[in-house]
Motif scaffolding. Structure first.
Motif, PDB file in Angstrom:
ATOM      1  N   ASP A  31      -6.364  11.050  -9.956  1.00 41.64           N
ATOM      2  CA  ASP A  31      -5.375  11.065 -11.032  1.00 41.64           C
ATOM      3  C   ASP A  31      -4.665   9.732 -11.216  1.00 41.64           C
ATOM      4  OD1 ASP A  31      -4.431  14.364  -9.911  1.00 41.64           O
ATOM      5  OD2 ASP A  31      -5.906  13.774 -11.410  1.00 41.64           O
ATOM      6  N   TYR A  32      -4.492   8.987 -10.132  1.00 41.77           N
ATOM      7  CA  TYR A  32      -3.721   7.751 -10.184  1.00 41.77           C
ATOM      8  C   TYR A  32      -4.356   6.683  -9.310  1.00 41.77           C
ATOM      9  CZ  TYR A  32       0.060  10.718 -11.975  1.00 41.77           C
ATOM     10  OH  TYR A  32       0.809  11.592 -12.706  1.00 41.77           O
ATOM     11  N   ALA A  33      -4.056   5.444  -9.661  1.00 40.36           N
ATOM     12  CA  ALA A  33      -4.320   4.357  -8.728  1.00 40.36           C
ATOM     13  C   ALA A  33      -3.246   4.396  -7.646  1.00 40.36           C
ATOM     14  CB  ALA A  33      -4.273   3.012  -9.464  1.00 40.36           C
ATOM     15  N   ILE A  34      -3.542   3.792  -6.513  1.00 37.37           N
ATOM     16  CA  ILE A  34      -2.561   3.677  -5.448  1.00 37.37           C
ATOM     17  C   ILE A  34      -2.197   2.215  -5.299  1.00 37.37           C
ATOM     18  CG2 ILE A  34      -2.106   3.936  -2.992  1.00 37.37           C
ATOM     19  CD1 ILE A  34      -2.134   6.553  -4.531  1.00 37.37           C
ATOM     20  N   GLY A  35      -0.942   1.944  -5.231  1.00 38.35           N
ATOM     21  CA  GLY A  35      -0.480   0.571  -5.101  1.00 38.35           C
ATOM     22  C   GLY A  35       0.561   0.439  -4.014  1.00 38.35           C
ATOM     23  N   TRP A  36       0.816  -0.807  -3.659  1.00 39.85           N
ATOM     24  CA  TRP A  36       1.861  -1.132  -2.698  1.00 39.85           C
ATOM     25  C   TRP A  36       2.804  -2.154  -3.323  1.00 39.85           C
ATOM     26  CZ3 TRP A  36       2.371   1.244   2.011  1.00 39.85           C
ATOM     27  CH2 TRP A  36       1.276   1.976   2.472  1.00 39.85           C
ATOM     28  N   PHE A  37       4.091  -1.836  -3.237  1.00 36.56           N
ATOM     29  CA  PHE A  37       5.134  -2.788  -3.575  1.00 36.56           C
ATOM     30  C   PHE A  37       5.835  -3.162  -2.277  1.00 36.56           C
ATOM     31  CE2 PHE A  37       5.720  -2.987  -8.194  1.00 36.56           C
ATOM     32  CZ  PHE A  37       4.946  -1.923  -8.633  1.00 36.56           C
ATOM     33  N   ARG A  38       6.509  -4.281  -2.289  1.00 33.83           N
ATOM     34  CA  ARG A  38       7.364  -4.625  -1.160  1.00 33.83           C
ATOM     35  C   ARG A  38       8.664  -5.209  -1.680  1.00 33.83           C
ATOM     36  NH1 ARG A  38       4.097  -9.784   1.515  1.00 33.83           N
ATOM     37  NH2 ARG A  38       4.598 -11.324  -0.126  1.00 33.83           N
ATOM     38  N   GLN A  39       9.683  -5.076  -0.851  1.00 38.93           N
ATOM     39  CA  GLN A  39      10.976  -5.638  -1.191  1.00 38.93           C
ATOM     40  C   GLN A  39      11.528  -6.365   0.024  1.00 38.93           C
ATOM     41  OE1 GLN A  39      13.848  -2.874  -2.820  1.00 38.93           O
ATOM     42  NE2 GLN A  39      15.010  -4.551  -3.747  1.00 38.93           N
ATOM     43  N   ALA A  40      11.627  -7.665  -0.094  1.00 39.63           N
ATOM     44  CA  ALA A  40      12.196  -8.475   0.977  1.00 39.63           C
ATOM     45  C   ALA A  40      13.716  -8.393   0.913  1.00 39.63           C
ATOM     46  CB  ALA A  40      11.735  -9.925   0.838  1.00 39.63           C
ATOM     47  N   PRO A  41      14.394  -8.644   2.014  1.00 36.43           N
ATOM     48  CA  PRO A  41      15.859  -8.595   2.017  1.00 36.43           C
ATOM     49  C   PRO A  41      16.451  -9.513   0.959  1.00 36.43           C
ATOM     50  CG  PRO A  41      15.022  -8.759   4.254  1.00 36.43           C
ATOM     51  CD  PRO A  41      13.844  -8.930   3.355  1.00 36.43           C
ATOM     52  N   GLY A  42      17.305  -8.942   0.098  1.00 33.88           N
ATOM     53  CA  GLY A  42      17.968  -9.726  -0.922  1.00 33.88           C
ATOM     54  C   GLY A  42      17.121 -10.100  -2.114  1.00 33.88           C
ATOM     55  N   LYS A  43      15.913  -9.549  -2.191  1.00 34.30           N
ATOM     56  CA  LYS A  43      15.012  -9.879  -3.307  1.00 34.30           C
ATOM     57  C   LYS A  43      14.575  -8.622  -4.033  1.00 34.30           C
ATOM     58  CE  LYS A  43      13.230 -14.149  -1.271  1.00 34.30           C
ATOM     59  NZ  LYS A  43      12.011 -14.920  -0.933  1.00 34.30           N
ATOM     60  N   GLY A  44      13.974  -8.819  -5.171  1.00 34.92           N
ATOM     61  CA  GLY A  44      13.469  -7.699  -5.946  1.00 34.92           C
ATOM     62  C   GLY A  44      12.127  -7.225  -5.434  1.00 34.92           C
ATOM     63  N   ARG A  45      11.694  -6.108  -5.949  1.00 36.22           N
ATOM     64  CA  ARG A  45      10.389  -5.574  -5.549  1.00 36.22           C
ATOM     65  C   ARG A  45       9.276  -6.339  -6.240  1.00 36.22           C
ATOM     66  NH1 ARG A  45      11.571   0.981  -5.849  1.00 36.22           N
ATOM     67  NH2 ARG A  45      12.920   1.051  -4.005  1.00 36.22           N
ATOM     68  N   GLU A  46       8.183  -6.513  -5.526  1.00 29.56           N
ATOM     69  CA  GLU A  46       7.008  -7.159  -6.113  1.00 29.56           C
ATOM     70  C   GLU A  46       5.766  -6.351  -5.773  1.00 29.56           C
ATOM     71  OE1 GLU A  46       6.484 -11.114  -4.565  1.00 29.56           O
ATOM     72  OE2 GLU A  46       6.551 -10.463  -2.465  1.00 29.56           O
ATOM     73  N   GLY A  47       4.850  -6.323  -6.712  1.00 28.68           N
ATOM     74  CA  GLY A  47       3.598  -5.621  -6.489  1.00 28.68           C
ATOM     75  C   GLY A  47       2.694  -6.431  -5.583  1.00 28.68           C
ATOM     76  N   VAL A  48       2.236  -5.845  -4.519  1.00 28.85           N
ATOM     77  CA  VAL A  48       1.437  -6.536  -3.524  1.00 28.85           C
ATOM     78  C   VAL A  48      -0.052  -6.300  -3.732  1.00 28.85           C
ATOM     79  CG1 VAL A  48       0.914  -6.706  -1.050  1.00 28.85           C
ATOM     80  CG2 VAL A  48       3.286  -6.408  -1.826  1.00 28.85           C
ATOM     81  N   SER A  49      -0.416  -5.060  -3.995  1.00 25.79           N
ATOM     82  CA  SER A  49      -1.832  -4.723  -4.104  1.00 25.79           C
ATOM     83  C   SER A  49      -1.977  -3.374  -4.777  1.00 25.79           C
ATOM     84  CB  SER A  49      -2.461  -4.693  -2.703  1.00 25.79           C
ATOM     85  OG  SER A  49      -3.841  -4.422  -2.772  1.00 25.79           O
TER      86      SER A  49
END
Length: 122
Positions: A31-49
């Motif tokens: 039904d969906y793709a699977i992705g990973w986001f990460r959020q470093a301390p004090g920063k916004g979320r970014e898509g990793v993979s």
């Protein structure tokens, strides 16, 4: 009920490896793709993979290319993010998501996991 359970985070020295897992329930990987986001301390979320549901094409953030590998096991409804040669800048909370996946990364997340903390010491 839809759930995404992320696990595998921890403390590792620079150059080390971790394998994150994302166990899904309440929906299938068809039904969906699977992705990973990460959020470093004090920063916004970014898509990793991300990895689409329909094929094995994958996306990686430029800074993790060659070090991270995403995969999925549809039979287990579980996705993985193998992270090698970890660097302190990889530190953050990693979230798995059910989303879309394109050449620009995961987008329009529909469901979020709770996050797992990765800390890389120098």
């Amino acid at each position: 009920e839809v759930q995404l359970q992320a696990s595998g985070g921890g403390l590792v020295q620079a150059g080390g490896s971790l394998r994150l897992s994302c166990a899904a329930s309440g929906f299938t990987f068809d039904d969906y793709a699977i992705g990973w986001f990460r959020q470093a301390p004090g920063k916004g979320r970014e898509g990793v993979s991300c990895i689409p549901s329909s094929d094995d094409s994958t996306y990686y953030l430029e800074s993790v290319k060659g070090r991270f590998t995403i995969s999925s096991d549809k039979a287990k409804n579980t996705a993985y993010l193998q992270m090698n040669s970890l660097q302190p800048e990889d530190t953050g909370v990693y979230y798995c998501v059910a989303a879309g996946c394109s050449g620009y990364g995961p987008y329009q997340p529909r469901y979020w996991g709770q996050g797992t903390l990765v800390t890389v010491s120098s």
